[in-house]
Scaffold this active site. Sequence first.
Site, PDB file in Angstrom:
ATOM      1  N   ASN A  90       0.744  -1.272  -0.012  1.00 57.73           N
ATOM      2  CA  ASN A  90      -0.009   0.131   0.010  1.00 57.73           C
ATOM      3  C   ASN A  90       1.050   1.294   0.172  1.00 57.73           C
ATOM      4  OD1 ASN A  90      -2.572   1.785   0.619  1.00 57.73           O
ATOM      5  ND2 ASN A  90      -1.045   2.215   2.498  1.00 57.73           N
ATOM      6  N   SER A 142      -4.109   2.690  -9.105  1.00 60.49           N
ATOM      7  CA  SER A 142      -5.154   3.740  -8.991  1.00 60.49           C
ATOM      8  C   SER A 142      -5.671   3.596 -10.593  1.00 60.49           C
ATOM      9  CB  SER A 142      -3.990   4.909  -8.944  1.00 60.49           C
ATOM     10  OG  SER A 142      -5.068   6.042  -9.245  1.00 60.49           O
ATOM     11  N   TYR A 155       2.898  10.194 -11.391  1.00 65.92           N
ATOM     12  CA  TYR A 155       2.277   9.334 -10.553  1.00 65.92           C
ATOM     13  C   TYR A 155       1.383   8.266 -11.400  1.00 65.92           C
ATOM     14  CZ  TYR A 155      -1.374   7.432  -7.190  1.00 65.92           C
ATOM     15  OH  TYR A 155      -1.956   6.931  -6.123  1.00 65.92           O
ATOM     16  N   ALA A 157       2.230   6.934 -14.271  1.00 63.19           N
ATOM     17  CA  ALA A 157       3.222   6.216 -14.675  1.00 63.19           C
ATOM     18  C   ALA A 157       3.487   4.948 -13.737  1.00 63.19           C
ATOM     19  CB  ALA A 157       4.262   6.871 -15.538  1.00 63.19           C
ATOM     20  N   LYS A 159       1.895   3.867 -11.312  1.00 64.00           N
ATOM     21  CA  LYS A 159       0.760   2.820 -11.228  1.00 64.00           C
ATOM     22  C   LYS A 159       0.464   1.965 -12.106  1.00 64.00           C
ATOM     23  CE  LYS A 159       0.030   4.237  -6.701  1.00 64.00           C
ATOM     24  NZ  LYS A 159       0.185   3.213  -5.574  1.00 64.00           N
TER      25      LYS A 159
END
Length: 247
Positions: A90, A142, A155, A157, A159
């Site tokens: 996480n 995401s 971000y 990329a 995920k």
Amino acid sequence: MKELLNNKVAIVTGAGRGIGRSIAEKFATEGAIVYAVDLNETDLHWTDDVQFESGEVYASALDICDFQAVKAEVMKIKKENGHLDILVNNAGLISYELFPMIDYEKLRKMFEVNAIALIHFMMIASRVMQRQKSGSIINMASQVAAKGARGQLSYSATKGAVISATLSGAKELAEYHIRVNAIAPGMVGTDRFKNVLAEKFSQKINDIPFGRLATPDEIADTCLYLASDMSKYVTGQIIGIDGGVTL
């Protein structure tokens, strides 16, 4: 009623607050022995104040980018319990920059935390799980990985890399009965979001068919499903939790 995770051993990264804390608490409520991992030891102090009827939570201050420390932590958990059943990747970083203004140091750090450290944790945990022929790995992706978002190229990329790692990991580890899945939330009403980012994204809430943000507990509910035997025939799935945004 028997707890869904009775006697299961779980690692949850980024468990100091927000979604990670909700996952750790829910797992313990369902009978798991949970190792709550976070870089910030102060954020883990919540573990001192909670008690569960059957489950337990142990705080573990750990830099997931320190590969030797991660390996030592997993081996310690295996030695203490004899098995490792669940890994929830996480922990993650996020920044908001338009494409021409991307900060390359932030970009590198996000890939290091969101993708490279996640893959390494999967690798180390799966070695234990392969020997026992069972396990569940849950990665935090995401919705922006699939849809993209203005100001979130870096971000999204990272995920996207999480989704690719999840799919490939699921194919490689299926023969060992290790399930690898990912959760792809939309906007989640964590304290950080509400206190820092809500104004920036207030207009986007109008685009959510449910008309509200997800709660961290709702993300944790899906993690619980993927961690438990209820999903014992589910692998290689990217589960969206977005209130209907992708419809």
